[in-house]
Design an enzyme around this catalytic site. Structure first.
Site, PDB file in Angstrom:
ATOM      1  N   ASP A  80      73.592 133.983  21.290  1.00 38.50           N
ATOM      2  CA  ASP A  80      73.342 134.016  19.845  1.00 38.50           C
ATOM      3  C   ASP A  80      71.955 134.519  19.485  1.00 38.50           C
ATOM      4  O   ASP A  80      71.622 134.581  18.304  1.00 38.50           O
ATOM      5  CB  ASP A  80      73.493 132.600  19.269  1.00 38.50           C
ATOM      6  CG  ASP A  80      72.389 131.672  19.754  1.00 38.50           C
ATOM      7  OD1 ASP A  80      71.586 131.214  18.918  1.00 38.50           O
ATOM      8  OD2 ASP A  80      72.310 131.413  20.965  1.00 38.50           O
ATOM      9  N   ASP A  87      75.477 131.353  26.877  1.00 36.17           N
ATOM     10  CA  ASP A  87      74.326 130.554  26.501  1.00 36.17           C
ATOM     11  C   ASP A  87      74.851 129.205  25.995  1.00 36.17           C
ATOM     12  O   ASP A  87      76.045 129.067  25.710  1.00 36.17           O
ATOM     13  CB  ASP A  87      73.548 131.301  25.409  1.00 36.17           C
ATOM     14  CG  ASP A  87      72.483 130.458  24.764  1.00 36.17           C
ATOM     15  OD1 ASP A  87      71.622 129.938  25.498  1.00 36.17           O
ATOM     16  OD2 ASP A  87      72.514 130.316  23.532  1.00 36.17           O
ATOM     17  N   ASP A 112      72.726 126.392  23.716  1.00 41.15           N
ATOM     18  CA  ASP A 112      72.257 126.027  22.374  1.00 41.15           C
ATOM     19  C   ASP A 112      72.445 127.177  21.393  1.00 41.15           C
ATOM     20  O   ASP A 112      71.957 128.285  21.615  1.00 41.15           O
ATOM     21  CB  ASP A 112      70.776 125.643  22.409  1.00 41.15           C
ATOM     22  CG  ASP A 112      70.512 124.402  23.237  1.00 41.15           C
ATOM     23  OD1 ASP A 112      71.400 123.546  23.308  1.00 41.15           O
ATOM     24  OD2 ASP A 112      69.417 124.296  23.821  1.00 41.15           O
TER      25      ASP A 112
END
Length: 252
Positions: free
Chosen positions: A192, A13, A15
């Site tokens: 995250d 991922d 961001d």
């Protein structure tokens, strides 16, 4: 026996995983809200809205701003505002403003998290193909990767406009695995947030959840990734590489 001994590629991922993009995103959101004469939200609040793409970010921002405006007016004894523009149209206008402002502030408002470049470099040197899967609008992705000097590490990049279904749908991850020429179960996905882990599970990919980043205020362990790490370079020993101790400044 390593939990990840069958891994033949790694996807990330963006961001909240590789980059701290909250300063730039929050600045663009607030400038867009201000342009529509709505209350500004601030970075701490915007962080809780990140992760589902720009359209959902705009919906969350507008919903909050309208409620905040109503509360403020009531507190001051003022009558509520009757919006001439339907909420759907206001979201569309807000998105256009956001895109303009984010294009201006994205690079200066985005920073690599510690150990990211070292970790990507070590994985690439090992011969593992690396992919990027983000819900961020595609036009912003390549310039940002170039500005941060990490574009060189990725053989496959999928932005939010490159697939019909964004994360948590499995389609973006399945597409990356296909382009890498490996099975989904051979591709480790590192993220995250809840969306990242749900997408990995749906695609059949093993997953790593990082404890920092943007996850709507939830602990990443609630999403039950296969492994949880506090730092991205904890990946290296799990994949048979030395643990990097090199420090990277957030502002490098």
């Amino acid at each position: 026996m390593s939990k990840f001994e069958d891994i033949r590629g790694v996807a990330f991922d963006l961001d909240g995983t590789l980059v701290d993009s909250a300063p730039g995103l929050a600045a663009a959101v607030d400038m867009a809200l201000y342009a529509l004469e709505l209350p500004v939200a601030g970075e701490e609040r915007v962080i809780t809205w990140i992760g589902n793409g720009a359209d959902v970010l705009m919906e969350r921002a507008l919903t909050w701003a309208r409620q905040e405006r109503a509360t403020l007016r009531k507190t001051m004894g003022k009558p509520p505002v009757d919006d001439d523009i339907p909420a759907e149209e206001q979201v569309r206008i807000l998105r256009k403003l956001f895109d303009r402002y984010y294009g201006e502030v994205a690079e200066e408002g985005t920073f690599l998290f510690p150990h990211v470049a070292d970790t990507l470099g070590a994985l690439q040197a090992k011969g593992l193909p690396l992919g990027l899967v983000t819900n961020k609008p595609t036009p912003f992705v390549a310039p940002l990767l170039e500005a941060l000097d990490i574009a060189k590490y990725f053989s496959v990049v999928i932005g939010g406009d490159d697939v019909q279904n964004k994360k948590p749908h499995p389609d973006p991850l399945l597409l990356v695995a296909e382009r890498m020429g490996i099975a989904p179960q051979q591709m480790l996905f590192v993220g995250d947030s809840r969306n990242d882990i749900q997408a990995a599970k749906a695609a059949g990919c093993p997953s790593v959840g990082l404890t920092y980043g943007y996850n709507y205020g939830e602990a990443i362990d609630l999403s039950q990734p296969d492994v949880i790490y506090q730092s991205i370079n904890d990946l290296l020993p799990a994949l048979g590489l030395p643990h990097s101790e090199n420090q990277e400044s957030k502002n490098d």
